[in-house]
Every structure is written in C-alpha cells, then in structure tokens.
Design a protein around this motif. Structure first.
Motif, PDB file in Angstrom:
ATOM      1  N   GLN A  61       0.861  -1.180   0.000  1.00  0.00           N
ATOM      2  CA  GLN A  61       0.000   0.000   0.000  1.00  0.00           C
ATOM      3  C   GLN A  61       0.898   1.231   0.000  1.00  0.00           C
ATOM      4  OE1 GLN A  61      -1.902  -0.886   3.766  1.00  0.00           O
ATOM      5  NE2 GLN A  61      -3.807  -1.497   2.751  1.00  0.00           N
ATOM      6  N   VAL A  62       0.781   2.064  -1.021  1.00  0.00           N
ATOM      7  CA  VAL A  62       1.586   3.284  -1.121  1.00  0.00           C
ATOM      8  C   VAL A  62       0.656   4.476  -0.884  1.00  0.00           C
ATOM      9  CG1 VAL A  62       3.100   4.684  -2.561  1.00  0.00           C
ATOM     10  CG2 VAL A  62       3.167   2.180  -2.732  1.00  0.00           C
ATOM     11  N   ILE A  63       0.979   5.270   0.131  1.00  0.00           N
ATOM     12  CA  ILE A  63       0.115   6.377   0.554  1.00  0.00           C
ATOM     13  C   ILE A  63       0.815   7.705   0.277  1.00  0.00           C
ATOM     14  CG2 ILE A  63      -1.171   7.391   2.473  1.00  0.00           C
ATOM     15  CD1 ILE A  63       0.112   3.942   3.031  1.00  0.00           C
ATOM     16  N   ALA A  64       0.178   8.581  -0.488  1.00  0.00           N
ATOM     17  CA  ALA A  64       0.746   9.897  -0.792  1.00  0.00           C
ATOM     18  C   ALA A  64       0.638  10.803   0.422  1.00  0.00           C
ATOM     19  CB  ALA A  64       0.020  10.517  -1.976  1.00  0.00           C
ATOM     20  N   ARG A  65       1.740  11.513   0.729  1.00  0.00           N
ATOM     21  CA  ARG A  65       1.781  12.426   1.870  1.00  0.00           C
ATOM     22  C   ARG A  65       2.032  13.863   1.446  1.00  0.00           C
ATOM     23  NH1 ARG A  65      -1.188   9.878   5.330  1.00  0.00           N
ATOM     24  NH2 ARG A  65      -0.221   8.081   6.367  1.00  0.00           N
ATOM     25  N   GLY A  66       1.919  14.147   0.157  1.00  0.00           N
ATOM     26  CA  GLY A  66       2.044  15.520  -0.312  1.00  0.00           C
ATOM     27  C   GLY A  66       3.436  15.866  -0.782  1.00  0.00           C
ATOM     28  N   GLU A  67       3.491  16.650  -1.868  1.00  0.00           N
ATOM     29  CA  GLU A  67       4.740  17.194  -2.395  1.00  0.00           C
ATOM     30  C   GLU A  67       5.770  16.105  -2.681  1.00  0.00           C
ATOM     31  OE1 GLU A  67       5.906  20.247   0.363  1.00  0.00           O
ATOM     32  OE2 GLU A  67       4.324  21.614  -0.319  1.00  0.00           O
ATOM     33  N   GLY A  68       5.312  15.010  -3.254  1.00  0.00           N
ATOM     34  CA  GLY A  68       6.221  13.953  -3.678  1.00  0.00           C
ATOM     35  C   GLY A  68       6.678  13.020  -2.582  1.00  0.00           C
ATOM     36  N   LYS A  69       6.134  13.138  -1.386  1.00  0.00           N
ATOM     37  CA  LYS A  69       6.512  12.253  -0.278  1.00  0.00           C
ATOM     38  C   LYS A  69       5.492  11.123  -0.134  1.00  0.00           C
ATOM     39  CE  LYS A  69       8.633  16.039   2.368  1.00  0.00           C
ATOM     40  NZ  LYS A  69       8.149  17.165   1.555  1.00  0.00           N
ATOM     41  N   PHE A  70       5.966   9.960   0.322  1.00  0.00           N
ATOM     42  CA  PHE A  70       5.104   8.797   0.454  1.00  0.00           C
ATOM     43  C   PHE A  70       5.489   7.971   1.676  1.00  0.00           C
ATOM     44  CE2 PHE A  70       5.467   9.830  -4.008  1.00  0.00           C
ATOM     45  CZ  PHE A  70       4.160   9.762  -4.476  1.00  0.00           C
ATOM     46  N   THR A  71       4.508   7.258   2.221  1.00  0.00           N
ATOM     47  CA  THR A  71       4.768   6.141   3.117  1.00  0.00           C
ATOM     48  C   THR A  71       4.179   4.908   2.448  1.00  0.00           C
ATOM     49  OG1 THR A  71       2.720   6.495   4.344  1.00  0.00           O
ATOM     50  CG2 THR A  71       4.715   7.537   5.210  1.00  0.00           C
ATOM     51  N   ALA A  72       4.572   3.735   2.912  1.00  0.00           N
ATOM     52  CA  ALA A  72       4.053   2.507   2.316  1.00  0.00           C
ATOM     53  C   ALA A  72       4.053   1.393   3.348  1.00  0.00           C
ATOM     54  CB  ALA A  72       4.888   2.106   1.100  1.00  0.00           C
ATOM     55  N   ASN A  73       3.162   0.442   3.142  1.00  0.00           N
ATOM     56  CA  ASN A  73       3.076  -0.759   3.962  1.00  0.00           C
ATOM     57  C   ASN A  73       3.363  -1.971   3.081  1.00  0.00           C
ATOM     58  OD1 ASN A  73       2.127   0.764   6.214  1.00  0.00           O
ATOM     59  ND2 ASN A  73       0.040   0.648   5.420  1.00  0.00           N
ATOM     60  N   LEU A  74       4.420  -2.704   3.398  1.00  0.00           N
ATOM     61  CA  LEU A  74       4.713  -3.957   2.727  1.00  0.00           C
ATOM     62  C   LEU A  74       4.077  -5.069   3.563  1.00  0.00           C
ATOM     63  CD1 LEU A  74       6.165  -5.485   0.442  1.00  0.00           C
ATOM     64  CD2 LEU A  74       8.221  -5.511   1.886  1.00  0.00           C
ATOM     65  N   ILE A  75       3.194  -5.853   2.943  1.00  0.00           N
ATOM     66  CA  ILE A  75       2.327  -6.755   3.697  1.00  0.00           C
ATOM     67  C   ILE A  75       2.542  -8.194   3.249  1.00  0.00           C
ATOM     68  CG2 ILE A  75      -0.047  -7.215   4.399  1.00  0.00           C
ATOM     69  CD1 ILE A  75      -0.719  -4.392   3.245  1.00  0.00           C
ATOM     70  N   ASP A  98      14.170  13.106  -9.197  1.00  0.00           N
ATOM     71  CA  ASP A  98      14.793  12.824 -10.493  1.00  0.00           C
ATOM     72  C   ASP A  98      13.970  11.844 -11.324  1.00  0.00           C
ATOM     73  OD1 ASP A  98      16.970  14.463  -9.775  1.00  0.00           O
ATOM     74  OD2 ASP A  98      17.936  12.789  -8.739  1.00  0.00           O
ATOM     75  N   GLY A  99      12.636  11.983 -11.239  1.00  0.00           N
ATOM     76  CA  GLY A  99      11.763  11.175 -12.077  1.00  0.00           C
ATOM     77  C   GLY A  99      11.456   9.786 -11.552  1.00  0.00           C
ATOM     78  N   GLY A 100      12.002   9.425 -10.390  1.00  0.00           N
ATOM     79  CA  GLY A 100      11.746   8.107  -9.834  1.00  0.00           C
ATOM     80  C   GLY A 100      11.330   8.195  -8.379  1.00  0.00           C
TER      81      GLY A 100
END
Length: 346
Positions: A61-75, A98-100
């Motif tokens: 699960q990849v969760i957007a946190r604004g301005e290109g930042k993310f948290t994620a849950n590997l399950i 840098d595009g990634g």
C-alpha cells in the motif's frame, strides 16, 4: 469544482517522521487533475521475499503524503481482505526525485516506476516484484431489489432533503433522507477525494449517520491502522475488524444491516441497536450492539429517524443508494459475496 484549496499546517512528525511542513490543502475529485503523486500511490500485488521467505502473495500500500513524499506498507500474505497480515506490516518511507520514486526501510528498498514496484534488499539483490492494481468491491453496482426505496440513482432526488448533484451525476455530502428508518438494509457507494497534503480527520471526512444517532465513519483511511474514527469504524465505539479502505478516488461500498434499539411503553430501552456492516464486500462489524449514540449523534429513542450523509467540508461523493425496510420481527439477512471478496480491475 474539482480542486479545493486552503492553507494549513500539516504536523507530519506525528505520522511519517518528517519535519513540519506548511502545505497547501487540496482536494482533488478527479483522477485527471490529481497529479503525478496519484499515479504512484495505490495498491500493488505480487511476490516478495519477506524475512528470508518468499511470500508468493504479498501486498504493498503506497500512501501519498504531499509534495512527492510517500509512506508505504509492505504486507505479507497479500492485501487487506485477501489474506494480508495487517498487524505485521513493514513501514517504508520515501519520495519522488529525479523522475523516480524510492521508498526504504531496514532491509528493504522499493523502487516504483511505470506501475511496477521492484524490491531489493540492503545488498542490492532483487527480492520481489509487485504490480499496481485497482480493486473493485464485489457489491459495486448492486441493483436495488423490487421492494427497495431508491434514495439516489444518479438523477432523482425526490427521496432526499437538501440534495445537491454534481454535473456528472454524483450526490454531494450533506444530505438527509426523507425516509424515516427503524430496521433496514442499506446499500450505498462512496468515493473519497484525493487530499495528499492532509492527515487524519481532515482527509476525505464524511459519515453515514443512521437515524442521525449512530455514525459509520467515512474517511480516506487507506493504509492506516483502522481505528474507531477511521473508515468503517463505529465512531468512538468500535474499530472495523479489518481496514478495508481502498485508495482515494476509488469507488467503495457499504452494505449495512441495521436493527433499531427496542423500547417499552415507558420509553425504557430494552435492547440495544444492532448493526452489521460490509465494507467493499468484507464483513467489518457483525451483529455489533451499539451501546449508545455515537459522537454528536441525536439521543437514542423509540422513534424512526432519517439517515444523514454528513457534511464535514470535504468533497465526498455518493451514488447508487437504496434501502429496504425490514420487518421488525425478521432476522438480518446474510449478504452473499463471491469467494474472492474483491476483484481486480485493470
């Protein structure tokens, strides 16, 4: 209007361990305007070697946190509702540069590109691969049975009070049913906005207020813990059995069976209200006894009252809403779902 803005301070340190940022509060109601971060966020499914063991069913699960930042849950085990062990998640953090997009935690690095999540260990060895998917509730589009009262079908709002409909035929939040309800079965479909810069109760908030007394929370709770004030929770009383929240801007379903509280002739309560809730086809509350009203709900009483779709100032949208009044002596019918609780749609 599909993009709503204002300013607020987002206290990120409470949630993702980053410095406090001043971000523009936005609410996107269409994928077309949601931006690059929306294309990265979401659900991924595949196989990953977790804890040294290859897990043929793994979820991300990849969760957007604004301005290109993310948290994620590997399950391990898959996604929510499909065997995912949500109490054993590996939490990753990262950003797009840098595009990634790269997310990391001790022992794991996830690189996201073109709908594929590649997972490597600290030595740089590839240990897994997952692909972005969009799931759909098995009760999505459920037709109203012959005996149902159709509350909203995309056009007619005769059975609603203060209804406002968008140009594309979606019901806006802040509406009351004309129907007064006691025992019933309800189907509704809802969609939370994409609000990447917001957190907690400020992120796609609404609610289904049964009899204006008992709230089943609506919120963008994708990837969160799943507590009582998050999506599917009986507000301030009971968390959902599993957090079945799908990503924002993905349509979701509630199927609710409700038995009203019972009162004697003296007005004394003799039995609690009982509720069963299916979120995206998965049971999250089964015959739960509501001990009292929830939050700011109206006091309990013997009278039938309407259902409120709460306006919490976020652009949550609804469609395909209908209810069936039930005989007060009848038992709650079981919702029949398919073997696969959720299906993948491309």
């Amino acid at each position: 209007m599909s993009r709503i803005t204002c300013f607020l301070f987002v206290f990120s340190t409470l949630f993702i361990g980053l410095p406090v940022d001043a971000q523009e509060r936005v609410a996107y109601t269409t994928i077309a305007e949601a931006g690059a971060d929306y294309q990265v966020q979401g659900e991924y499914r595949g196989a990953v070697r977790i804890g040294g063991i290859l897990r043929s069913a793994s979820g991300l699960q990849v969760i957007a946190r604004g301005e290109g930042k993310f948290t994620a849950n590997l399950i391990s085990g898959g996604l929510a509702g499909q065997g995912g062990k949500l109490d054993e998640v590996i939490v990753l953090e990262g950003a797009t540069a840098d595009g990634g997009t790269t997310l990391s935690a001790e022992g794991y690095t996830v690189t996201l590109a073109d709908g594929v999540a590649s997972v490597t260990n600290d030595a740089g060895k590839k240990i897994g691969k997952l692909r972005h998917i969009v799931r759909q509730s098995v009760t999505m589009g459920m037709p109203a049975p012959e005996q149902a009262v159709v509350l909203f079908d995309g056009e007619n709002t005769d059975n609603l009070v203060d209804a406002k409909v968008t140009s594309d035929g979606l019901l806006m939040e802040g509406v009351l049913t004309k129907e007064l309800v006691k025992d019933f079965r309800l189907h509704l479909e809802f969609r939370t906005p994409f609000m990447p810069n917001s957190l907690g109760q400020a992120r796609g908030n609404s609610g289904v207020y049964i009899q204006r007394r008992y709230e089943v929370q609506v919120l963008d709770s994708f990837g969160l813990e799943g507590v009582h004030n998050e999506c599917g929770g009986v507000y301030r009383q009971k968390p959902p059995a599993v957090n079945m929240a799908l990503p924002p801007l993905v349509w979701q379903t509630y199927d609710i069976h409700f038995r009203a509280a019972r009162f004697n002739e003296a007005g004394e309560k003799t039995a609690n209200a009982v509720i069963t809730v299916y979120h995206n086809g998965v049971p999250i509350h089964t015959d739960y006894e509501l001990t009292n009203k929830t939050g700011a709900g109206q006091p309990e009483g013997p009278s039938a009252m309407p259902i409120l779709l709460q306006n919490h100032s976020d652009p949550v949208r609804f469609r395909n809403i209908w209810l069936v009044h039930l005989d007060e002596d009848a038992t709650q019918p079981e919702l029949k779902t398919r073997n696969r609780l959720l299906e993948k749609s491309e």
